[in-house]
Design an enzyme around this catalytic site. Structure first.
Site, PDB file in Angstrom:
ATOM      1  N   HIS A 242       0.822  -1.214   0.000  1.00 18.84           N
ATOM      2  CA  HIS A 242       0.000   0.000   0.000  1.00 18.84           C
ATOM      3  C   HIS A 242       0.849   1.254   0.000  1.00 18.84           C
ATOM      4  CE1 HIS A 242       0.343  -0.794   4.451  1.00 18.84           C
ATOM      5  NE2 HIS A 242       0.427   0.520   4.530  1.00 18.84           N
TER       6      HIS A 242
ATOM      7  N   GLU B 193      -8.514   4.394   9.465  1.00 18.55           N
ATOM      8  CA  GLU B 193      -7.998   4.188   8.110  1.00 18.55           C
ATOM      9  C   GLU B 193      -9.011   3.512   7.200  1.00 18.55           C
ATOM     10  OE1 GLU B 193      -4.953   0.831   8.971  1.00 18.55           O
ATOM     11  OE2 GLU B 193      -6.426   0.178   7.530  1.00 18.55           O
TER      12      GLU B 193
ATOM     13  N   GLN C 187      -3.957   3.414   1.330  1.00 17.01           N
ATOM     14  CA  GLN C 187      -4.348   3.417   2.747  1.00 17.01           C
ATOM     15  C   GLN C 187      -4.529   4.877   3.160  1.00 17.01           C
ATOM     16  OE1 GLN C 187      -1.319   2.385   5.842  1.00 17.01           O
ATOM     17  NE2 GLN C 187      -2.796   0.806   6.418  1.00 17.01           N
TER      18      GLN C 187
HETATM   19  C1  V0V Z   1       8.878  11.902  10.091  1.00 21.93           C
HETATM   20  N1  V0V Z   1       9.837  12.156   9.188  1.00 21.93           N
HETATM   21  C2  V0V Z   1       9.453  11.663   8.016  1.00 21.93           C
HETATM   22  C3  V0V Z   1       8.182  11.072   8.253  1.00 21.93           C
HETATM   23  N2  V0V Z   1       7.869  11.232   9.558  1.00 21.93           N
HETATM   24  N3  V0V Z   1      10.050  11.649   6.825  1.00 21.93           N
HETATM   25  C4  V0V Z   1       9.384  11.056   5.811  1.00 21.93           C
HETATM   26  N4  V0V Z   1       8.149  10.494   5.955  1.00 21.93           N
HETATM   27  C5  V0V Z   1       7.527  10.477   7.140  1.00 21.93           C
HETATM   28  N5  V0V Z   1       6.328   9.923   7.267  1.00 21.93           N
HETATM   29  C6  V0V Z   1      11.090  12.895   9.408  1.00 21.93           C
HETATM   30  C7  V0V Z   1      10.800  14.272   9.997  1.00 21.93           C
HETATM   31  O1  V0V Z   1      10.554  15.205   8.982  1.00 21.93           O
HETATM   32  C8  V0V Z   1      12.055  14.557  10.765  1.00 21.93           C
HETATM   33  O2  V0V Z   1      13.050  15.022   9.903  1.00 21.93           O
HETATM   34  C9  V0V Z   1      12.487  13.195  11.279  1.00 21.93           C
HETATM   35  O3  V0V Z   1      11.865  12.233  10.392  1.00 21.93           O
HETATM   36  C10 V0V Z   1      11.999  12.933  12.704  1.00 21.93           C
HETATM   37  O4  V0V Z   1      10.623  13.148  12.688  1.00 21.93           O
HETATM   38  P1  V0V Z   1       9.767  13.723  13.897  1.00 21.93           P
HETATM   39  O5  V0V Z   1       8.703  14.579  13.336  1.00 21.93           O
HETATM   40  O6  V0V Z   1      10.647  14.260  14.984  1.00 21.93           O
HETATM   41  O7  V0V Z   1       9.022  12.441  14.410  1.00 21.93           O
HETATM   42  P2  V0V Z   1       9.501  11.230  15.279  1.00 21.93           P
HETATM   43  O8  V0V Z   1      10.957  11.005  15.222  1.00 21.93           O
HETATM   44  O9  V0V Z   1       8.843  11.354  16.600  1.00 21.93           O
HETATM   45  O10 V0V Z   1       8.749  10.064  14.457  1.00 21.93           O
HETATM   46  C11 V0V Z   1       9.118   9.707  13.164  1.00 21.93           C
HETATM   47  C12 V0V Z   1       8.907   8.202  13.038  1.00 21.93           C
HETATM   48  C13 V0V Z   1       7.437   7.918  13.420  1.00 21.93           C
HETATM   49  C14 V0V Z   1       9.189   7.785  11.584  1.00 21.93           C
HETATM   50  C15 V0V Z   1       9.868   7.464  13.976  1.00 21.93           C
HETATM   51  O11 V0V Z   1       6.573   8.622  12.541  1.00 21.93           O
HETATM   52  C16 V0V Z   1       7.060   6.466  13.423  1.00 21.93           C
HETATM   53  O12 V0V Z   1       7.328   5.740  14.371  1.00 21.93           O
HETATM   54  N6  V0V Z   1       6.368   6.007  12.364  1.00 21.93           N
HETATM   55  C17 V0V Z   1       5.928   4.611  12.257  1.00 21.93           C
HETATM   56  C18 V0V Z   1       4.497   4.419  12.677  1.00 21.93           C
HETATM   57  C19 V0V Z   1       3.520   5.172  11.833  1.00 21.93           C
HETATM   58  O13 V0V Z   1       3.870   6.075  11.085  1.00 21.93           O
HETATM   59  N7  V0V Z   1       2.208   4.816  11.977  1.00 21.93           N
HETATM   60  C20 V0V Z   1       1.123   5.432  11.213  1.00 21.93           C
HETATM   61  C21 V0V Z   1       0.714   4.557  10.075  1.00 21.93           C
HETATM   62  P3  V0V Z   1      13.841  16.385  10.165  1.00 21.93           P
HETATM   63  O14 V0V Z   1      12.805  17.450  10.257  1.00 21.93           O
HETATM   64  O15 V0V Z   1      14.563  16.138  11.464  1.00 21.93           O
HETATM   65  O16 V0V Z   1      14.755  16.506   8.992  1.00 21.93           O
HETATM   66  S1  V0V Z   1      -0.094   3.092  10.686  1.00 21.93           S
HETATM   67  C22 V0V Z   1      -0.153   1.991   9.366  1.00 21.93           C
HETATM   68  O17 V0V Z   1       0.498   2.283   8.289  1.00 21.93           O
HETATM   69  C23 V0V Z   1      -0.892   0.824   9.513  1.00 21.93           C
HETATM   70  C24 V0V Z   1      -1.687   0.559  10.736  1.00 21.93           C
HETATM   71  C25 V0V Z   1      -0.884  -0.209   8.459  1.00 21.93           C
HETATM   72  O18 V0V Z   1      -0.309  -0.037   7.401  1.00 21.93           O
HETATM   73  O19 V0V Z   1      -1.508  -1.294   8.671  1.00 21.93           O
HETATM   74 CO    CO Z   2       0.596   1.508   6.392  1.00 23.87          CO
END
Ligand code: V0V
Ligand code: CO
Length: 146
Positions: free
Chosen positions: A7, A43, A60
């Protein structure tokens, strides 16, 4: 082996309005919807096509359920748009371990529950040229009762 695009995750402010855009503009219907409290999202999965590995590719659409969720934080900073991509595999544990050995940060020690009973993990976007990347193993297809 990664065998499909499972997705593309798209963050939005209003799930119902975004679903309606995809329906009215492209004719895509909601295949499945759910709330994932752990991930802080509501979602909708819009199925686009089946894939040769027996799975499928979806859009998604993601709306945050709480202000401290990862998607809410991302929307505050970026506005609506593509949030992550997800590759499908038969073995998310093995893929995550192998990719982790290459120096890419895998965000979860153990895969967590994803959409439709799947098992998911994420790779850090800073290690993936700016793309938050998810790995997915779909829930096993229920075999018919004998
Ligand atoms: C953050 N950053 C990203 C980003 N999110 N870059 C690209 N794409 C994204 N989606 C960058 C952000 O601009 C910062 O860069 C740096 O990473 C740190 O971000 P932050 O805002 O300080 O945020 P953090 O570190 O607290 O969290 C970032 C992470 C977090 C990736 C660790 O979003 C995470 O754990 N994601 C995984 C879970 C998730 O996203 N769940 C929702 C979908 P600069 O500014 O420092 O350069 S759930 C899903 O998909 C499901 C249920 C499914 O598929 O079944
Ligand atoms: Co996902």
């Amino acid at each position: 082996m990664l065998t499909r695009i499972d997705h593309i995750g798209i963050a939005c402010f209003d799930l119902d309005r975004t679903v309606e855009f995809y329906r009215a503009t492209y004719g895509f219907e909601v295949f499945h919807s759910e709330v994932n409290e752990e991930q802080g999202v509501r979602e909708a999965m819009l199925k686009i096509n089946d894939t040769s590995d027996g799975g499928a590719s979806y859009l998604q659409l993601l709306e945050p359920t709480r202000p401290d969720s990862t998607v809410a934080k991302w929307l505050d900073k970026n506005g609506e748009g593509v949030h992550h991509i997800a590759f499908g595999t038969a073995d998310v544990d093995a893929e995550a371990a192998g990719i982790g050995e290459k120096g890419v940060r895998v965000l979860y020690e153990e895969p967590r529950r994803g959409s439709m009973g799947s098992r998911i993990t994420f790779l850090h976007p800073k290690d993936c040229h700016g793309v938050l990347t998810e790995l997915v193993t779909s829930a096993p297809v229920e075999s018919p009762e004998h």
